[in-house]
Design an enzyme around this catalytic site. Structure first.
Site, PDB file in Angstrom:
ATOM      1  N   ARG A 226      47.926  98.583  77.678  1.00  0.00           N
ATOM      2  CA  ARG A 226      47.251  98.882  78.949  1.00  0.00           C
ATOM      3  C   ARG A 226      47.463  97.700  79.905  1.00  0.00           C
ATOM      4  NH1 ARG A 226      42.079  97.238  75.759  1.00  0.00           N
ATOM      5  NH2 ARG A 226      41.465  95.342  76.829  1.00  0.00           N
ATOM      6  N   GLY A 227      46.968  97.875  81.113  1.00  0.00           N
ATOM      7  CA  GLY A 227      46.923  96.764  82.070  1.00  0.00           C
ATOM      8  C   GLY A 227      48.292  96.194  82.423  1.00  0.00           C
TER       9      GLY A 227
ATOM     10  N   ASP B  20      47.540  91.356  65.718  1.00  0.00           N
ATOM     11  CA  ASP B  20      46.320  90.660  66.150  1.00  0.00           C
ATOM     12  C   ASP B  20      46.666  89.190  66.204  1.00  0.00           C
ATOM     13  OD1 ASP B  20      43.915  89.310  66.396  1.00  0.00           O
ATOM     14  OD2 ASP B  20      42.829  90.633  65.040  1.00  0.00           O
TER      15      ASP B  20
ATOM     16  N   ASN C 237      50.985  87.941  76.442  1.00  0.00           N
ATOM     17  CA  ASN C 237      50.138  88.546  77.486  1.00  0.00           C
ATOM     18  C   ASN C 237      48.687  88.710  77.040  1.00  0.00           C
ATOM     19  OD1 ASN C 237      49.657  90.438  79.906  1.00  0.00           O
ATOM     20  ND2 ASN C 237      49.237  91.780  78.160  1.00  0.00           N
TER      21      ASN C 237
ATOM     22  N   TYR D  34      37.043  81.017  80.019  1.00  0.00           N
ATOM     23  CA  TYR D  34      38.341  81.627  80.358  1.00  0.00           C
ATOM     24  C   TYR D  34      39.201  80.627  81.136  1.00  0.00           C
ATOM     25  CZ  TYR D  34      41.604  84.993  82.501  1.00  0.00           C
ATOM     26  OH  TYR D  34      42.730  85.668  82.929  1.00  0.00           O
TER      27      TYR D  34
HETATM   28  P1  NDP Z   1      43.400  93.798  79.618  1.00  0.00           P
HETATM   29  O1  NDP Z   1      42.037  93.428  79.186  1.00  0.00           O
HETATM   30  O2  NDP Z   1      43.638  95.111  80.259  1.00  0.00           O
HETATM   31  O3  NDP Z   1      44.409  93.672  78.394  1.00  0.00           O
HETATM   32  C1  NDP Z   1      44.347  92.556  77.548  1.00  0.00           C
HETATM   33  C2  NDP Z   1      45.086  92.871  76.288  1.00  0.00           C
HETATM   34  O4  NDP Z   1      44.869  91.786  75.366  1.00  0.00           O
HETATM   35  C3  NDP Z   1      44.605  94.137  75.602  1.00  0.00           C
HETATM   36  O5  NDP Z   1      45.593  95.126  75.709  1.00  0.00           O
HETATM   37  C4  NDP Z   1      44.364  93.733  74.150  1.00  0.00           C
HETATM   38  O6  NDP Z   1      45.160  94.503  73.281  1.00  0.00           O
HETATM   39  C5  NDP Z   1      44.934  92.316  74.078  1.00  0.00           C
HETATM   40  N1  NDP Z   1      44.184  91.483  73.123  1.00  0.00           N
HETATM   41  C6  NDP Z   1      42.919  90.992  73.205  1.00  0.00           C
HETATM   42  N2  NDP Z   1      42.607  90.331  72.083  1.00  0.00           N
HETATM   43  C7  NDP Z   1      43.700  90.377  71.283  1.00  0.00           C
HETATM   44  C8  NDP Z   1      44.014  89.889  69.999  1.00  0.00           C
HETATM   45  N3  NDP Z   1      43.130  89.203  69.239  1.00  0.00           N
HETATM   46  N4  NDP Z   1      45.247  90.128  69.482  1.00  0.00           N
HETATM   47  C9  NDP Z   1      46.157  90.830  70.186  1.00  0.00           C
HETATM   48  N5  NDP Z   1      45.932  91.334  71.412  1.00  0.00           N
HETATM   49  C10 NDP Z   1      44.705  91.113  71.944  1.00  0.00           C
HETATM   50  O7  NDP Z   1      43.879  92.600  80.534  1.00  0.00           O
HETATM   51  P2  NDP Z   1      44.929  92.470  81.757  1.00  0.00           P
HETATM   52  O8  NDP Z   1      46.011  93.440  81.628  1.00  0.00           O
HETATM   53  O9  NDP Z   1      44.134  92.390  82.988  1.00  0.00           O
HETATM   54  O10 NDP Z   1      45.451  90.986  81.466  1.00  0.00           O
HETATM   55  C11 NDP Z   1      46.714  90.704  80.897  1.00  0.00           C
HETATM   56  C12 NDP Z   1      46.931  89.211  81.056  1.00  0.00           C
HETATM   57  O11 NDP Z   1      46.893  88.847  82.449  1.00  0.00           O
HETATM   58  C13 NDP Z   1      45.888  88.343  80.376  1.00  0.00           C
HETATM   59  O12 NDP Z   1      46.509  87.215  79.809  1.00  0.00           O
HETATM   60  C14 NDP Z   1      44.981  87.913  81.524  1.00  0.00           C
HETATM   61  O13 NDP Z   1      44.301  86.719  81.254  1.00  0.00           O
HETATM   62  C15 NDP Z   1      45.990  87.767  82.630  1.00  0.00           C
HETATM   63  N6  NDP Z   1      45.424  87.832  83.985  1.00  0.00           N
HETATM   64  C16 NDP Z   1      44.819  88.980  84.426  1.00  0.00           C
HETATM   65  C17 NDP Z   1      44.324  89.045  85.707  1.00  0.00           C
HETATM   66  C18 NDP Z   1      43.684  90.278  86.247  1.00  0.00           C
HETATM   67  O14 NDP Z   1      43.214  90.254  87.401  1.00  0.00           O
HETATM   68  N7  NDP Z   1      43.655  91.384  85.520  1.00  0.00           N
HETATM   69  C19 NDP Z   1      44.409  87.894  86.628  1.00  0.00           C
HETATM   70  C20 NDP Z   1      45.050  86.745  86.071  1.00  0.00           C
HETATM   71  C21 NDP Z   1      45.545  86.730  84.793  1.00  0.00           C
HETATM   72  P3  NDP Z   1      44.590  95.488  72.136  1.00  0.00           P
HETATM   73  O15 NDP Z   1      43.136  95.768  72.442  1.00  0.00           O
HETATM   74  O16 NDP Z   1      45.457  96.694  72.261  1.00  0.00           O
HETATM   75  O17 NDP Z   1      44.819  94.740  70.879  1.00  0.00           O
END
Ligand code: NDP
Length: 228
Positions: free
Chosen positions: A12-13, A56, A83, A153
């Protein structure tokens, strides 16, 4: 030969948007998620032969299993996109921040990224042009005014930027950069954010495939270098 690209947290995202962009540019996409079934489902939505892997980043056994799967399937990794991240303390003040929240945040955003980078170093070494893209955030910049939003964060993203520099020194044959996607409408960014995930992923996609080879150990936003 298609570049083989692994993107963590890409169901996602911003990660999913990057998967679509990079897949459309001819890359072999591997979507990682803690949930292998969701990874496979997201890979099917990307198409172009994308596949999924359970990963993970806080669990060494899970990371090792993902390395084994990708080694057996592809024999190398060209681009690792770190990511995955968590944001637990949006509006918590530093003085009320529970140390456990800071530890959990660092464990995912920094230690998890290091664990994955260490584990995939050997597969990256088998690539002719290996790259790592660390998805960081302007929230981690230390060149501006003191800020109070999401202390755990922010601290984790500052540390991630230092990890980018350390990885560059430790892996001289790998091009390693950090990037900021800008504030995007995702589960993490919320619905008020001005950017779409696709807009946020553009710089990531460029760093993964198109950026010049002498751009290394930098912090990049909107295709330009920004201060740490
Ligand atoms: P989301 O929360 O939509 O997605 C984050 C992803 O991280 C999830 O898909 C989840 O995957 C994964 N995740 C979390 N914990 C774990 C883990 N222990 N192991 C593996 N995967 C993990 O976030 P965004 O798409 O918004 O963010 C993506 C990146 O961009 C991040 O690094 C964020 O810090 C950065 N960012 C985002 C901004 C924003 O405005 N959205 C701004 C600046 C930076 P799953 O649950 O499928 O395992």
């Amino acid at each position: 030969m298609k570049p083989v690209i692994l993107i963590t947290g890409a169901t996602r995202g911003i990660g999913f948007a990057a998967a679509k962009q990079l897949g459309a540019r001819g890359a072999q996409i591997i979507i990682a998620s803690r949930d292998g079934a969701r990874a496979a489902e997201a890979a099917a939505r990307v198409g172009d032969g994308a596949c999924g892997v359970a990963l993970d980043i806080t669990d060494q056994a899970s990371v090792d299993a993902a390395v084994k799967q990708i080694e057996e399937q592809f024999g190398r990794l060209d681009v690792l996109v770190n990511n995955s991240a968590i944001l637990l303390d949006h509006y918590q003040s530093l003085l009320e921040l529970q140390p456990e929240v800071l530890l959990e945040t660092l464990n995912t955003n920094v230690v998890g990224t290091l664990r994955v980078s260490q584990a995939f170093a050997l597969l990256l070494a088998k690539s002719k042009a290996p790259r790592i893209v660390n998805v960081s955030s302007g929230a981690g910049q230390i060149d501006g005014e003191p800020q109070s939003w999401a202390p755990a964060y922010c601290i984790s993203k500052t540390a991630l930027n230092m990890l980018t520099q350390q990885l560059t020194a430790a892996l001289p044959d790998v091009i390693v950069n950090s990037m900021c996607p800008g504030w995007c409408r995702t589960d993490m960014g919320g619905s008020d954010a001005p950017r779409t995930p696709d807009e946020g992923a553009e710089t990531l996609t460029w760093l993964a495939l198109g950026a010049p080879h002498d751009l290394r150990s930098k912090f990049v936003k909107d295709l330009g270098v920004i201060p740490w």
